[in-house]
Design a protein around this motif. Structure first.
Motif, PDB file in Angstrom:
ATOM      1  N   VAL A 110       0.836  -1.203   0.000  1.00  0.00           N
ATOM      2  CA  VAL A 110       0.000   0.000   0.000  1.00  0.00           C
ATOM      3  C   VAL A 110       0.866   1.246   0.000  1.00  0.00           C
ATOM      4  O   VAL A 110       0.618   2.201  -0.749  1.00  0.00           O
ATOM      5  N   ALA A 111       1.897   1.254   0.841  1.00  0.00           N
ATOM      6  CA  ALA A 111       2.795   2.416   0.891  1.00  0.00           C
ATOM      7  C   ALA A 111       3.545   2.576  -0.427  1.00  0.00           C
ATOM      8  O   ALA A 111       3.749   3.704  -0.906  1.00  0.00           O
ATOM      9  N   ALA A 112       3.966   1.457  -1.041  1.00  0.00           N
ATOM     10  CA  ALA A 112       4.659   1.533  -2.329  1.00  0.00           C
ATOM     11  C   ALA A 112       3.745   2.078  -3.420  1.00  0.00           C
ATOM     12  O   ALA A 112       4.182   2.853  -4.276  1.00  0.00           O
ATOM     13  N   ALA A 113       2.465   1.700  -3.388  1.00  0.00           N
ATOM     14  CA  ALA A 113       1.509   2.225  -4.372  1.00  0.00           C
ATOM     15  C   ALA A 113       1.393   3.741  -4.254  1.00  0.00           C
ATOM     16  O   ALA A 113       1.344   4.457  -5.263  1.00  0.00           O
ATOM     17  N   ALA A 114       1.357   4.246  -3.022  1.00  0.00           N
ATOM     18  CA  ALA A 114       1.282   5.691  -2.823  1.00  0.00           C
ATOM     19  C   ALA A 114       2.527   6.378  -3.373  1.00  0.00           C
ATOM     20  O   ALA A 114       2.438   7.441  -4.005  1.00  0.00           O
ATOM     21  N   CYS A 115       3.694   5.786  -3.164  1.00  0.00           N
ATOM     22  CA  CYS A 115       4.941   6.381  -3.668  1.00  0.00           C
ATOM     23  C   CYS A 115       4.966   6.386  -5.196  1.00  0.00           C
ATOM     24  O   CYS A 115       5.344   7.388  -5.818  1.00  0.00           O
ATOM     25  N   VAL A 116       4.574   5.266  -5.812  1.00  0.00           N
ATOM     26  CA  VAL A 116       4.545   5.198  -7.271  1.00  0.00           C
ATOM     27  C   VAL A 116       3.569   6.230  -7.834  1.00  0.00           C
ATOM     28  O   VAL A 116       3.860   6.930  -8.810  1.00  0.00           O
ATOM     29  N   GLY A 117       2.405   6.359  -7.217  1.00  0.00           N
ATOM     30  CA  GLY A 117       1.446   7.361  -7.666  1.00  0.00           C
ATOM     31  C   GLY A 117       1.982   8.771  -7.537  1.00  0.00           C
ATOM     32  O   GLY A 117       1.758   9.613  -8.429  1.00  0.00           O
ATOM     33  N   ALA A 118       2.694   9.047  -6.451  1.00  0.00           N
ATOM     34  CA  ALA A 118       3.285  10.375  -6.278  1.00  0.00           C
ATOM     35  C   ALA A 118       4.298  10.673  -7.381  1.00  0.00           C
ATOM     36  O   ALA A 118       4.330  11.779  -7.931  1.00  0.00           O
ATOM     37  N   ALA A 124       1.282  19.121  -5.177  1.00  0.00           N
ATOM     38  CA  ALA A 124      -0.130  18.724  -5.191  1.00  0.00           C
ATOM     39  C   ALA A 124      -0.366  17.581  -6.181  1.00  0.00           C
ATOM     40  O   ALA A 124      -1.155  16.673  -5.913  1.00  0.00           O
ATOM     41  N   SER A 125       0.323  17.607  -7.322  1.00  0.00           N
ATOM     42  CA  SER A 125       0.202  16.518  -8.294  1.00  0.00           C
ATOM     43  C   SER A 125       0.717  15.206  -7.707  1.00  0.00           C
ATOM     44  O   SER A 125       0.140  14.135  -7.935  1.00  0.00           O
ATOM     45  N   ALA A 126       1.810  15.291  -6.946  1.00  0.00           N
ATOM     46  CA  ALA A 126       2.324  14.094  -6.281  1.00  0.00           C
ATOM     47  C   ALA A 126       1.307  13.556  -5.281  1.00  0.00           C
ATOM     48  O   ALA A 126       1.080  12.336  -5.195  1.00  0.00           O
ATOM     49  N   VAL A 154      13.856   2.771   0.786  1.00  0.00           N
ATOM     50  CA  VAL A 154      14.570   3.272  -0.389  1.00  0.00           C
ATOM     51  C   VAL A 154      13.600   3.986  -1.333  1.00  0.00           C
ATOM     52  O   VAL A 154      13.869   5.098  -1.803  1.00  0.00           O
ATOM     53  N   LEU A 155      12.453   3.353  -1.607  1.00  0.00           N
ATOM     54  CA  LEU A 155      11.462   3.952  -2.500  1.00  0.00           C
ATOM     55  C   LEU A 155      10.923   5.265  -1.924  1.00  0.00           C
ATOM     56  O   LEU A 155      10.766   6.255  -2.651  1.00  0.00           O
ATOM     57  N   ALA A 156      10.651   5.280  -0.622  1.00  0.00           N
ATOM     58  CA  ALA A 156      10.154   6.514   0.000  1.00  0.00           C
ATOM     59  C   ALA A 156      11.205   7.616  -0.077  1.00  0.00           C
ATOM     60  O   ALA A 156      10.882   8.785  -0.325  1.00  0.00           O
TER      61      ALA A 156
END
Length: 330
Positions: free
Chosen positions: A57-65, A280-282, A194-196
């Motif tokens: 879930v956290a990785a999905a948020a990072c990829v979306g950002a 904001a886009s992130a 690392v991703l964050a």
């Protein structure tokens, strides 16, 4: 709403989406079950939540950002609200590198090889586009766009050839196809850190581009009058945007339309200035991909729908509406 209220509202929506996505899946979890998992409960269900679902879930948020951020950069560079990150061959190069990592045994952990080759592919393809445009004397936005579209088509064909030529009984073509269609790679907690870090670094690193993107929107002549050199700024912004795209592709595969929609929603929320549009886009991109990934994991249990299909189904009508509005306005 005031600007501060808008930001707090968006953050609250993101928090609720993260909570809902953590509960969603083949086997739904309750909030108390999530709390027990975070508190160190040793049951199998808690371990699965802690080691698989929460990092995903956290990785999905990072990829979306990352997708939302790159979309804002490319729309600003090309001064075209219909632009999205998969221009200039950056995503095609990243996808080609990741395909090689998935199909060719290299004796190294795939979690290391895939991001490295995706980064290398994105940067290599972008540098090639810049070199072609420079050789043709067309370093403006239109020249870069034409060179990028041509290279992206060639890279897509090469990726398809490698998938057909190198897949066998040992390396399933379905594994590569599922990645090409989009899907969040569930990281370990160390990999998530690392991703964050990459995501936060990209948000910070793109902030200095905001003033130049605002000036580009006024036209090259006005931008030069304010001291901006478009011939130097545009390739720099493209390289930075390609780096952001590479990070998103390395961890999420090919996910369409998020980079198109997120900046539009962000501009509706906070206005046109890139100083606020970029973060904001992130934020909007994180919300969109978090929700889309939750749907991908839960709509057809026990199977998982590719994330790219979810975003394409939702993003296609959004693109058509934008295109129709743009045609009516012209």
């Amino acid at each position: 709403m005031t600007s501060r209220t808008t930001w707090w509202a968006a953050l609250l929506v993101l928090a609720l989406c993260l909570l809902g996505a953590a509960c969603a899946g083949h086997q739904w979890a309750s909030v108390p079950e999530l709390w027990r998992a975070l508190s160190g409960d040793d049951s199998l269900h808690s371990r699965l939540l802690l080691q698989w679902r929460l990092p995903r879930v956290a990785a999905a948020a990072c990829v979306g950002a990352l997708l939302g951020l790159s979309g804002a950069i490319f729309q600003g560079v090309f001064r075209n609200p219909l632009a999205e990150p998969y221009l200039l061959g950056a995503s095609g190069g990243a996808a080609l590198g990741a395909t090689v990592a998935l199909l060719v045994p290299m004796g190294l952990p795939q979690g290391v090889v895939l991001p490295v080759l995706a980064f290398a592919g994105a940067w290599g393809s972008t540098l090639l586009v810049l070199a072609v445009a420079r050789a043709a004397g067309a370093l403006d936005a239109a020249g870069l766009l034409l060179a990028g579209v041509a290279l992206a088509a060639m890279l897509g064909a090469l990726r398809s050839f490698l998938m057909l030529a190198l897949s066998d009984e040992t390396v399933s073509l379905q594994v590569v196809m599922s990645w090409v269609l989009g899907g969040i790679q569930t990281p370990s907690w160390n990999g998530l850190l690392v991703l964050a870090g990459i995501t936060l670094g990209c948000v910070v690193a793109t902030r200095p581009l905001a003033h130049g993107l605002d000036l580009l929107g006024l036209g090259d002549t006005v931008a030069k009058g304010f001291g901006l050199n478009p011939e130097r700024f545009i390739p720099l912004a493209v390289l930075v945007g390609s780096l952001v795209v590479a990070a998103a592709v390395a961890y999420g595969g090919l996910v369409a339309f998020v980079g198109l929609a997120a900046p539009h929603i962000a501009r509706w929320m906070v206005g046109p200035m890139h100083r606020v549009v970029l973060p904001a886009s992130a934020l909007v991109g994180a919300i969109v991909v978090t929700v889309a990934d939750a749907l991908a994991r839960s709509v057809l249990p026990p199977a998982e729908v590719p994330l790219g299909l979810i975003t394409a189904i939702a993003g296609g009508p959004f693109f058509i509406i934008l295109l129709a509005r743009r045609l009516r306005a012209s």
